[in-house]
Design a protein around this motif. Sequence first.
Motif, short mmCIF file in Angstrom:
data_model
loop_
_atom_site.label_atom_id
_atom_site.label_comp_id
_atom_site.label_asym_id
_atom_site.label_seq_id
_atom_site.Cartn_x
_atom_site.Cartn_y
_atom_site.Cartn_z
N SER A 1 -2.97 1.83 3.96
CA SER A 1 -3.55 2.37 2.74
C SER A 1 -4.10 3.76 3.00
O SER A 1 -4.18 4.22 4.14
N ARG A 2 -4.50 4.38 1.92
CA ARG A 2 -5.29 5.61 1.98
C ARG A 2 -6.55 5.34 1.17
O ARG A 2 -6.58 4.44 0.34
N LEU A 46 -9.24 1.94 -2.32
CA LEU A 46 -8.08 1.82 -1.44
C LEU A 46 -6.81 1.98 -2.27
O LEU A 46 -6.66 1.33 -3.31
N ALA A 64 -2.95 1.43 -1.75
CA ALA A 64 -1.97 0.87 -0.82
C ALA A 64 -0.76 1.79 -0.71
O ALA A 64 -0.30 2.35 -1.70
N GLU A 65 -0.27 1.95 0.50
CA GLU A 65 0.96 2.70 0.73
C GLU A 65 2.13 1.86 0.22
O GLU A 65 2.15 0.65 0.43
#
Length: 143
Positions: free
Chosen positions: A122-123, A133, A135-136
């Motif tokens: 995540s970023r 958060l 999620a990628e």
Amino acid sequence: MAKADERARKLYFQAGREQVAPYGDRTRLFAGGEVFPGVTAVPSLGHTPGHTAYLIASGADQLMIWGDTVHVPEVQTAIPEAGMAFDTDLAAAAAARKRMFDRVSADGVLIAGMHLHFPSFSRLKRRGDAYELIAEPWVHAFE
């Protein structure tokens, strides 16, 4: 260790020593900084004695493996000062979590660690006094 109660001595010290003992001849102590090329230890004390995150860098790409920085991401990203019973020093864990959140959100660093939901990468984006958060995307690639 002398300051810990019996449960903490067994859980955090005795168990740790037993788990590391087979690798004793291949380990070394460090306090932070680069542990080998491209991998930097980032002290994140408070959750457990010696809790450490690792920043892995290759060129412009970075990944922060933050370990147990959060236990319940939805709660602790919204309220970074929220601790858990597993934090051995609640104030230090909250301060370390806030520093980590500030760092990865400001730099846009990809994060991974325990207790993050699938796909686990995540970023973190700052949202006022809280964080979110992101999620990628999960990408399946077949060659």
